[in-house]
Scaffold this motif. Structure first.
Motif, PDB file in Angstrom:
ATOM      1  N   PHE A   1      -8.099   3.865   4.282  1.00  0.00           N
ATOM      2  CA  PHE A   1      -8.768   2.542   4.154  1.00  0.00           C
ATOM      3  C   PHE A   1      -8.436   1.360   4.899  1.00  0.00           C
ATOM      4  O   PHE A   1      -9.198   0.744   5.618  1.00  0.00           O
ATOM      5  CB  PHE A   1      -8.343   2.054   2.739  1.00  0.00           C
ATOM      6  CG  PHE A   1      -8.782   0.661   2.248  1.00  0.00           C
ATOM      7  CD1 PHE A   1     -10.211   0.582   1.772  1.00  0.00           C
ATOM      8  CD2 PHE A   1      -8.150  -0.289   2.105  1.00  0.00           C
ATOM      9  CE1 PHE A   1     -10.832  -0.420   1.183  1.00  0.00           C
ATOM     10  CE2 PHE A   1      -8.509  -1.584   1.848  1.00  0.00           C
ATOM     11  CZ  PHE A   1      -9.866  -1.615   1.216  1.00  0.00           C
ATOM     12  N   HIS A   2      -7.067   1.250   5.361  1.00  0.00           N
ATOM     13  CA  HIS A   2      -6.563   0.161   6.045  1.00  0.00           C
ATOM     14  C   HIS A   2      -6.835   0.535   7.334  1.00  0.00           C
ATOM     15  O   HIS A   2      -7.253  -0.469   8.350  1.00  0.00           O
ATOM     16  CB  HIS A   2      -5.328  -0.153   5.994  1.00  0.00           C
ATOM     17  CG  HIS A   2      -4.977  -0.925   4.513  1.00  0.00           C
ATOM     18  ND1 HIS A   2      -4.160  -0.122   3.853  1.00  0.00           N
ATOM     19  CD2 HIS A   2      -5.403  -1.963   4.141  1.00  0.00           C
ATOM     20  CE1 HIS A   2      -4.089  -1.170   2.647  1.00  0.00           C
ATOM     21  NE2 HIS A   2      -4.700  -2.017   2.894  1.00  0.00           N
ATOM     22  N   TYR A   3      -7.086   1.711   8.169  1.00  0.00           N
ATOM     23  CA  TYR A   3      -7.444   2.316   9.437  1.00  0.00           C
ATOM     24  C   TYR A   3      -8.896   1.558   9.568  1.00  0.00           C
ATOM     25  O   TYR A   3      -9.196   1.156  10.556  1.00  0.00           O
ATOM     26  CB  TYR A   3      -7.403   3.543   9.522  1.00  0.00           C
ATOM     27  CG  TYR A   3      -7.734   4.220  10.878  1.00  0.00           C
ATOM     28  CD1 TYR A   3      -6.897   3.734  11.931  1.00  0.00           C
ATOM     29  CD2 TYR A   3      -8.871   4.824  11.114  1.00  0.00           C
ATOM     30  CE1 TYR A   3      -7.278   4.067  13.250  1.00  0.00           C
ATOM     31  CE2 TYR A   3      -9.181   5.266  12.221  1.00  0.00           C
ATOM     32  CZ  TYR A   3      -8.523   4.719  13.428  1.00  0.00           C
ATOM     33  OH  TYR A   3      -8.823   5.327  14.673  1.00  0.00           O
ATOM     34  N   LYS A   4      -9.652   1.799   8.736  1.00  0.00           N
ATOM     35  CA  LYS A   4     -11.144   1.244   8.800  1.00  0.00           C
ATOM     36  C   LYS A   4     -11.213  -0.015   8.887  1.00  0.00           C
ATOM     37  O   LYS A   4     -12.045  -0.566   9.504  1.00  0.00           O
ATOM     38  CB  LYS A   4     -11.771   1.776   7.651  1.00  0.00           C
ATOM     39  CG  LYS A   4     -13.340   1.463   7.529  1.00  0.00           C
ATOM     40  CD  LYS A   4     -14.135   1.903   6.395  1.00  0.00           C
ATOM     41  CE  LYS A   4     -15.534   1.635   6.384  1.00  0.00           C
ATOM     42  NZ  LYS A   4     -16.372   2.146   5.099  1.00  0.00           N
TER      43      LYS A   4
ATOM     44  N   CYS B   1       0.910  -1.111  -0.008  1.00  0.00           N
ATOM     45  CA  CYS B   1      -0.103   0.069  -0.016  1.00  0.00           C
ATOM     46  C   CYS B   1       0.796   1.422  -0.092  1.00  0.00           C
ATOM     47  O   CYS B   1       1.723   1.318   0.758  1.00  0.00           O
ATOM     48  CB  CYS B   1      -0.995   0.036   1.319  1.00  0.00           C
ATOM     49  SG  CYS B   1      -2.003   1.391   1.191  1.00  0.00           S
ATOM     50  N   LYS B   2       0.688   2.096  -0.981  1.00  0.00           N
ATOM     51  CA  LYS B   2       1.380   3.468  -1.053  1.00  0.00           C
ATOM     52  C   LYS B   2       0.750   4.674  -0.558  1.00  0.00           C
ATOM     53  O   LYS B   2       1.069   5.751  -0.900  1.00  0.00           O
ATOM     54  CB  LYS B   2       2.143   3.519  -2.572  1.00  0.00           C
ATOM     55  CG  LYS B   2       2.955   2.427  -2.964  1.00  0.00           C
ATOM     56  CD  LYS B   2       3.348   2.553  -4.248  1.00  0.00           C
ATOM     57  CE  LYS B   2       4.094   1.338  -4.783  1.00  0.00           C
ATOM     58  NZ  LYS B   2       4.578   1.415  -6.051  1.00  0.00           N
ATOM     59  N   ARG B   3      -0.517   4.264  -0.052  1.00  0.00           N
ATOM     60  CA  ARG B   3      -1.189   5.617   0.530  1.00  0.00           C
ATOM     61  C   ARG B   3      -0.650   6.251   1.594  1.00  0.00           C
ATOM     62  O   ARG B   3      -0.027   5.491   2.390  1.00  0.00           O
ATOM     63  CB  ARG B   3      -2.514   5.332   0.919  1.00  0.00           C
ATOM     64  CG  ARG B   3      -3.490   4.776  -0.321  1.00  0.00           C
ATOM     65  CD  ARG B   3      -4.818   4.554   0.380  1.00  0.00           C
ATOM     66  NE  ARG B   3      -5.785   3.575  -0.795  1.00  0.00           N
ATOM     67  CZ  ARG B   3      -6.101   2.472  -0.780  1.00  0.00           C
ATOM     68  NH1 ARG B   3      -5.430   1.686   0.179  1.00  0.00           N
ATOM     69  NH2 ARG B   3      -6.694   1.942  -1.812  1.00  0.00           N
ATOM     70  N   PRO B   4      -0.691   7.637   1.932  1.00  0.00           N
ATOM     71  CA  PRO B   4      -0.151   8.182   2.938  1.00  0.00           C
ATOM     72  C   PRO B   4      -0.814   7.723   4.095  1.00  0.00           C
ATOM     73  O   PRO B   4      -2.011   7.458   4.386  1.00  0.00           O
ATOM     74  CB  PRO B   4      -0.467   9.646   2.693  1.00  0.00           C
ATOM     75  CG  PRO B   4      -1.106   9.591   1.653  1.00  0.00           C
ATOM     76  CD  PRO B   4      -1.326   8.510   0.920  1.00  0.00           C
ATOM     77  N   TYR B   5      -0.075   7.525   5.454  1.00  0.00           N
ATOM     78  CA  TYR B   5      -0.873   7.128   6.637  1.00  0.00           C
ATOM     79  C   TYR B   5      -1.825   8.242   7.381  1.00  0.00           C
ATOM     80  O   TYR B   5      -1.532   9.611   7.140  1.00  0.00           O
ATOM     81  CB  TYR B   5       0.169   6.631   7.549  1.00  0.00           C
ATOM     82  CG  TYR B   5       0.499   7.628   8.455  1.00  0.00           C
ATOM     83  CD1 TYR B   5       0.194   7.461   9.969  1.00  0.00           C
ATOM     84  CD2 TYR B   5       1.799   8.498   8.263  1.00  0.00           C
ATOM     85  CE1 TYR B   5       0.807   8.564  10.896  1.00  0.00           C
ATOM     86  CE2 TYR B   5       2.136   9.431   9.214  1.00  0.00           C
ATOM     87  CZ  TYR B   5       1.754   9.512  10.538  1.00  0.00           C
ATOM     88  OH  TYR B   5       2.086  10.355  11.600  1.00  0.00           O
ATOM     89  N   ARG B   6      -2.504   7.708   7.995  1.00  0.00           N
ATOM     90  CA  ARG B   6      -3.607   8.589   8.418  1.00  0.00           C
ATOM     91  C   ARG B   6      -3.596   8.297  10.098  1.00  0.00           C
ATOM     92  O   ARG B   6      -3.524   9.452  10.954  1.00  0.00           O
ATOM     93  CB  ARG B   6      -5.014   8.474   8.155  1.00  0.00           C
ATOM     94  CG  ARG B   6      -6.119   9.146   8.744  1.00  0.00           C
ATOM     95  CD  ARG B   6      -7.309   9.139   8.127  1.00  0.00           C
ATOM     96  NE  ARG B   6      -8.390   9.828   8.857  1.00  0.00           N
ATOM     97  CZ  ARG B   6      -8.612  11.032   8.982  1.00  0.00           C
ATOM     98  NH1 ARG B   6      -7.602  11.908   8.486  1.00  0.00           N
ATOM     99  NH2 ARG B   6      -9.538  11.586   9.648  1.00  0.00           N
TER     100      ARG B   6
ATOM    101  N   GLY C   1     -11.773  -4.962  12.792  1.00  0.00           N
ATOM    102  CA  GLY C   1     -11.194  -6.138  12.975  1.00  0.00           C
ATOM    103  C   GLY C   1     -10.899  -7.010  11.645  1.00  0.00           C
ATOM    104  O   GLY C   1     -10.810  -8.309  11.992  1.00  0.00           O
ATOM    105  N   ASP C   2     -10.795  -6.528  10.549  1.00  0.00           N
ATOM    106  CA  ASP C   2     -10.430  -7.376   9.392  1.00  0.00           C
ATOM    107  C   ASP C   2      -8.951  -7.670   8.899  1.00  0.00           C
ATOM    108  O   ASP C   2      -8.685  -8.513   8.322  1.00  0.00           O
ATOM    109  CB  ASP C   2     -11.028  -6.600   8.100  1.00  0.00           C
ATOM    110  CG  ASP C   2     -12.459  -6.553   8.170  1.00  0.00           C
ATOM    111  OD1 ASP C   2     -12.970  -7.531   8.834  1.00  0.00           O
ATOM    112  OD2 ASP C   2     -12.800  -5.825   7.319  1.00  0.00           O
ATOM    113  N   LEU C   3      -8.067  -6.997  10.101  1.00  0.00           N
ATOM    114  CA  LEU C   3      -6.530  -7.151   9.718  1.00  0.00           C
ATOM    115  C   LEU C   3      -5.999  -7.802  10.852  1.00  0.00           C
ATOM    116  O   LEU C   3      -6.556  -7.985  11.795  1.00  0.00           O
ATOM    117  CB  LEU C   3      -5.708  -5.580   9.932  1.00  0.00           C
ATOM    118  CG  LEU C   3      -6.152  -4.489   8.771  1.00  0.00           C
ATOM    119  CD1 LEU C   3      -5.583  -3.271   8.788  1.00  0.00           C
ATOM    120  CD2 LEU C   3      -5.751  -5.300   7.248  1.00  0.00           C
TER     121      LEU C   3
END
Length: 87
Positions: free
Chosen positions: A41-44, A29-34, A49-51
């Motif tokens: 996207f990955h924070y959501k 993933c190359k998106r900037p972190y939030r 609980g999907d990660l």
């Protein structure tokens, strides 16, 4: 005249932290972190609980991603383990 200058946001803007220089910690993933070193996207996904490193402690049984209740097990597996022993 003051009313013409007002701008309303339809949704809260998702702004990246670190001025977009730090990338998401998920591989590929190359998106900037939030937050929590994840992009929006990955924070959501993390919150849901999907990660693999989920928000809550998960059941210790294999392939079970449910939130723990007692003794490191989810309610279902706890009941299966200890209710049978009591009966």
């Amino acid at each position: 005249m003051a009313e013409a200058q007002k701008t309303t946001l339809k949704s809260w803007p998702r702004l990246a932290k670190g001025n977009g220089k730090k990338a998401c910690s998920v591989e590929g993933c190359k998106r900037p972190y939030r937050a929590k070193s994840y992009c929006f996207f990955h924070y959501k996904k993390w919150r849901q609980g999907d990660l693999p490193h989920s928000r809550y402690r998960t059941c210790s049984k294999a392939e079970c991603r449910a939130k723990t209740d007692k003794g490191g097990l989810c309610t279902k597996h706890y009941d299966e383990t200890y209710k049978k022993a009591a009966a």
